[in-house]
Design a protein around this motif. Structure first.
Motif, mmCIF file in Angstrom:
data_model
loop_
_atom_site.group_PDB
_atom_site.id
_atom_site.type_symbol
_atom_site.label_atom_id
_atom_site.label_comp_id
_atom_site.label_asym_id
_atom_site.label_seq_id
_atom_site.Cartn_x
_atom_site.Cartn_y
_atom_site.Cartn_z
ATOM 1 N N GLY A 23 0.821 -1.208 0.000
ATOM 2 C CA GLY A 23 0.000 0.000 0.000
ATOM 3 C C GLY A 23 0.850 1.251 0.000
ATOM 4 N N PRO A 24 0.217 2.402 0.241
ATOM 5 C CA PRO A 24 0.949 3.675 0.207
ATOM 6 C C PRO A 24 2.014 3.749 1.300
ATOM 7 C CG PRO A 24 -1.442 4.014 0.181
ATOM 8 C CD PRO A 24 -1.221 2.587 0.520
ATOM 9 N N ALA A 25 3.162 4.299 0.962
ATOM 10 C CA ALA A 25 4.223 4.473 1.951
ATOM 11 C C ALA A 25 3.848 5.584 2.920
ATOM 12 C CB ALA A 25 5.535 4.816 1.244
ATOM 13 N N PRO A 26 4.217 5.452 4.189
ATOM 14 C CA PRO A 26 3.860 6.484 5.170
ATOM 15 C C PRO A 26 4.510 7.818 4.845
ATOM 16 C CG PRO A 26 5.420 4.891 6.098
ATOM 17 C CD PRO A 26 4.951 4.335 4.798
ATOM 18 N N GLU A 85 -0.919 5.407 12.997
ATOM 19 C CA GLU A 85 -0.233 6.036 11.872
ATOM 20 C C GLU A 85 -1.068 5.950 10.591
ATOM 21 O OE1 GLU A 85 4.176 6.381 9.917
ATOM 22 O OE2 GLU A 85 3.841 5.666 11.940
ATOM 23 N N TYR A 86 -1.827 4.900 10.462
ATOM 24 C CA TYR A 86 -2.743 4.727 9.337
ATOM 25 C C TYR A 86 -3.716 5.903 9.286
ATOM 26 C CZ TYR A 86 -6.576 2.194 6.852
ATOM 27 O OH TYR A 86 -7.580 1.787 6.013
ATOM 28 N N ASP A 87 -4.290 6.253 10.445
ATOM 29 C CA ASP A 87 -5.220 7.382 10.499
ATOM 30 C C ASP A 87 -4.494 8.709 10.324
ATOM 31 O OD1 ASP A 87 -7.294 5.663 10.915
ATOM 32 O OD2 ASP A 87 -7.463 6.025 13.070
ATOM 33 N N ALA A 88 -3.348 8.860 10.992
ATOM 34 C CA ALA A 88 -2.623 10.129 10.931
ATOM 35 C C ALA A 88 -2.203 10.455 9.504
ATOM 36 C CB ALA A 88 -1.403 10.075 11.847
ATOM 37 N N ASP A 89 -1.708 9.468 8.792
ATOM 38 C CA ASP A 89 -1.223 9.676 7.440
ATOM 39 C C ASP A 89 -2.348 10.134 6.521
ATOM 40 O OD1 ASP A 89 1.244 9.129 5.642
ATOM 41 O OD2 ASP A 89 -0.369 8.116 4.569
ATOM 42 N N TYR A 90 -3.489 9.479 6.615
ATOM 43 C CA TYR A 90 -4.628 9.818 5.756
ATOM 44 C C TYR A 90 -5.165 11.208 6.095
ATOM 45 C CZ TYR A 90 -8.866 8.908 3.011
ATOM 46 O OH TYR A 90 -9.880 8.953 2.081
#
Length: 834
Positions: free
Chosen positions: A350-353, A572-577
């Motif tokens: 998936g997308p890189a952080p 981090e999944y939420d923060a990144d988005y």
């Protein structure tokens, strides 16, 4: 060489070639694949080529199933034989617990359309007489499984990619990545042969690519450094040996015996398959070391490590026990090479952080099996914006950049390798690298009998066991049925329904969003109305495909200041988005400040009919008797209060569906607050409660959970949450959500299941003999005294009173769809005044 492309795929193994092929097949005509050496020169060349469909992950099972079907089509398309031998896969079981594991797995297989059958020891022996079966309980058999030649399938995909317009460049190494605002500039260096080694030359070129995908296998740590990120993809040694021809096997085949399926004796920790009249043995032994933690040496190409036969002696002897004819057979060849792993065994896809248009496809321990499906679903994510299945469980951001280290990855990957064939209990908690992230009250909770689970690195109580329990009580309590922890969770759940309980929810993800653009941004970013100041709302952020990306509880603390609470496992999944969405809209909405304050605030959730009584004893207020009343502190509101000397952001909401509050407090005061609450709670019979009981209680209220009912394969409308969707406004993903309609619908079911087991949330649902859906959550209801579950079914069946069947323990059990929130459907208990 091209210097400008739509997509650049870095890595020419099976995974990289599949991604390039599928991007082209999805319509991207300008794709280039880059390989620093020769195609297949990484782990692909020494892979055993097995295609195991067995996997407890819903997403990974779909990926593996796609691969198996896709590989069968390559020869017709490309004219190259992919070397696929469909011989089946036989997983043998020496214990009843192993058969329980297979029966649980089989329900996941059914939901993904993977065929299987169960065989008795007698049936195994009748089909494959060389296998010793008298000490077996049975086996799970996949007839469509088998093995493939890794080099052949990779070359077939490469040819298919070229036929679809993909450019493939060999002997070029990516040495730098620079984001230019709308594309990546990737610096490539020509690699040349020198003394048997592959070394950089002085020749360089810069390729501009709108999208970059890294599929660099064993070189993942080098890739991470070039990108300035962390990822826990580190190789572990994997050995397999090839025997000389076995006369008994040669004779068996000569007399018309069918080729043996891939044999797996999971309790002995190995796989075996036929190889030119002999056998290949692949063990998953203890103490296999991680390698290349800080990068692959330049001198290492298609190389191997020395074989360590002593390390696999136990597995070798168990092969002789299972296939007695191998005792006199000599060794012909051996392999000991690096296979990349991650801490949970699932790849990073998936997308890189923190990066835009940078996609990762790293950490494949079963790369040949996963290559086809990874290419297919990653191409969907890149081209269409989202895959048709929820890929969140594979997202690279499940391991945070803030706490994941190289040493953590090394130890967890070694543990993961060793656990390939260890029983995969659904209530499993592995021990390596723990405890790591602990809230201040950890030692106090442990002293009270807490048995912990790990969530995003945090230690969180799963339940509270006996105070005199041994250190490994949780390990001993695991089961595929009702484990040793079950009664403790029952007592905890009853305490909240009947009295009061205290839950540590510190692991919750917490963000502050504020600034002149905050209100306009969040109104667009989420699908529900924003709350008024001092109030809260439950809402969802959608994907560009209209499905559910994140669930938030939003507390409005000011006109342009919000406190967002989301699932602890997805920080981090939420923060990144969230950050990327705000940056994208900065020109439209103005400045938005986003702070991750997860580590600054601890959270205790107190709930139950007596929760107000406990808090009244410690609240500091001019009128303490009315401070927590409905008039001063109504349901779904937030107040700053003082509990003893601790300032608390209190939110009147309870994930358990009882009267209750979330007490968000400065984390440095957590021990003080813990002691204060326990002293006050003792006078009211307060019980400490863990996450497992809380999970059961939220199902009695039909509260959807992110990662189970809520995900990127269903919309909030399909989750049956219309009260949290404001269709009068425009929000991200709205049109796409409406265009999807209702393909399936979320329901709650009460289940008349077996007396010793509850569903785990991965079971298939049937209407008669037709599969009509699947459970996404499961457990036990203390209110109704039976199993409970939530899941998705065909829309026409999603009505109260509909009877269905659920598959558990290889049997169909009666279940019935009940009203949403079967416990306290009018929310009278949660609103009670006092």
């Amino acid at each position: 060489m091209k210097t400008q492309v739509k997509a650049l795929v870095v890595g020419g193994g099976a995974v990289g070639t599949s991604i390039a092929y599928h991007l082209a097949r999805a319509g991207w005509s300008d794709v280039m694949l880059l390989e620093r050496d020769e195609l297949t020169s990484g782990s692909t060349w020494h892979a055993a080529g097995l295609l195991p469909l067995f996997n407890m992950s819903y997403a990974t099972t779909h990926i593996h199933q796609y691969s198996v079907e896709f590989y069968k089509t390559l020869e017709e398309e490309t004219g190259l034989d992919a070397g696929f031998f469909v011989v089946g896969n036989l997983r043998m079981a020496q214990t009843d617990a192993r058969m329980d594991e297979y029966q649980l797995y089989a329900t996941t297989a059914e939901t993904c359309g993977v065929p299987y059958e169960f065989l008795s020891p007698k049936e195994i022996k009748e089909r494959w007489p060389l296998v010793r079966t008298e000490d077996l309980k049975g086996a799970l058999y996949h007839p469509t499984d088998g093995y493939i030649n890794p080099a052949d399938v990779t070359m077939a995909m490469a040819k298919g990619a070229r036929q679809r317009g993909v450019t493939i460049e060999r002997k070029w190494q990516a040495d730098g990545y620079e984001w230019k605002g709308d594309h990546w500039d990737v610096t490539l260096t020509k690699m040349v042969e020198k003394g048997g080694n592959l070394v950089p030359s002085d020749e360089q070129v810069v390729v501009s690519a709108e999208h970059v995908v890294t599929a660099t296998g064993n070189h993942a740590q080098r890739t991470a450094k070039l990108l300035g990120i962390k990822m826990p993809a580190i190789p572990v040694e994997h050995q397999f040996i090839v025997t000389e021809p076995d006369p008994a096997l040669v004779e068996y085949r000569k007399n018309g015996g069918a080729e043996h399926p891939v044999l797996r004796d999971a309790d002995a920790k190995w796989y075996v398959r036929e190889e030119r009249g002999g056998w290949i043995l692949g063990p998953y032994e203890r103490n296999a070391p991680a390698r290349f933690a800080y990068g692959v040496p330049d001198s290492f190409r298609a190389d191997l490590f020395p074989l360590d036969l002593e390390r696999i002696e136990e597995e070798y002897m168990s092969m002789i026990h299972r296939i007695p004819s191998t005792e006199e057979v000599g060794l012909k060849d051996d392999f000991n090479g690096p296979i990349c792993y991650t801490p949970d065994g699932n790849p990073l896809v998936g997308p890189a952080p923190g990066l835009r248009n940078m996609w990762l496809a790293e950490g494949f321990s079963f790369g040949i099996t996963a290559a086809g499906g990874t290419g297919y679903y990653l191409a969907q994510m890149m081209v269409e914006g989202e895959a048709e299945i929820d890929m969140a469980s594979l997202d690279p951001k499940r391991y945070s950049q803030h706490w994941m280290t190289t040493e953590y990855a090394v130890k967890k990957n070694e543990e993961c390798y060793e656990h390939v064939y260890v029983l995969h209990h659904p209530d499993e908690e592995r021990e390596a690298c723990r405890p790591l992230r602990t809230a201040p009250a950890y030692d106090r909770q442990k002293a009270k009998g807490a048995q912990f689970g790990q969530v995003n690195g945090w230690e969180r109580p799963n339940y509270y066991g006996p105070l005199d329990a041994p250190e490994r009580f949780d390990h001993d309590a695991r089961s595929f049925r009702r484990g040793g922890w079950w009664q403790y969770a029952v007592d905890e759940a009853k305490a909240i329904r009947e009295g009061v309980g205290l839950i540590d929810a510190t692991a919750f993800t917490k963000h502050v969003v504020r600034g002149p653009g905050a209100t306009a941004f969040l109104d667009w970013f989420t699908c529900n109305k924003l709350p008024r100041v001092g109030r809260i709302n439950l809402t969802y952020a959608l994907t560009g495909a209209g499905t559910t990306r994140t669930e938030y509880t939003i507390v409005r603390r000011g006109e342009d200041e919000y406190y967002l609470v989301s699932a602890g496992a997805w920080s981090e999944y939420d923060a990144d988005y969230l950050r990327k969405a705000a940056e994208n809209k900065a020109g439209e909405f103005g400045y938005v400040e986003i702070q991750d304050v997860t580590n600054q605030w601890g959270v205790f959730a107190i709930a139950g009919p007596k929760s107000r009584d406990v808090l009244r004893e410690v609240i500091k207020d001019a009128e303490p008797d009315t401070a927590l009343s409905n008039k001063r502190f109504p349901w779904l509101s937030a107040r700053d209060i003082e509990l003893g000397m601790c300032p608390v952001r209190a939110i009147r909401v309870a994930y358990t569906g009882e009267l209750g509050w979330e007490l968000h407090h400065p984390i440095e005061m957590q021990n003080y607050l813990w002691d204060l609450l326990l002293e006050a709670g003792e006078r009211h019979g307060m019980k400490l409660v863990g996450a497992r009981a809380q999970n059961w209680l939220r199902q009695e209220k039909s509260y959807r959970a992110f990662g189970t009912e809520l995900g990127r394969d269903a919309t909030p409308a399909e989750a049956d949450l219309p009260r949290f969707i404001d269709l009068s406004k425009e929000f991200h993903g709205k049109a796409e959500m409406e265009a999807k309609g209702i393909r399936s619908k979320c329901v709650t079911l009460l289940i008349d299941g077996p007396e010793d087991a509850d569903p785990w949330g991965r079971e298939a649902l049937y209407d008669g003999g037709t599969k009509v859906g699947r459970l996404t959550s499961g457990g036990y209801s203390v209110v109704f005294g039976k199993s409970i579950g939530m899941g998705y079914v065909s829309p026409e069946l999603a009505k109260v009173g509909q009877t269905l069947k659920v598959k558990m323990q290889n049997r169909l059990w009666d279940c019935e769809i009940v009203e949403d929130s079967p416990y306290d459907p009018k929310n009278e208990n949660i609103r009670v005044d006092g």
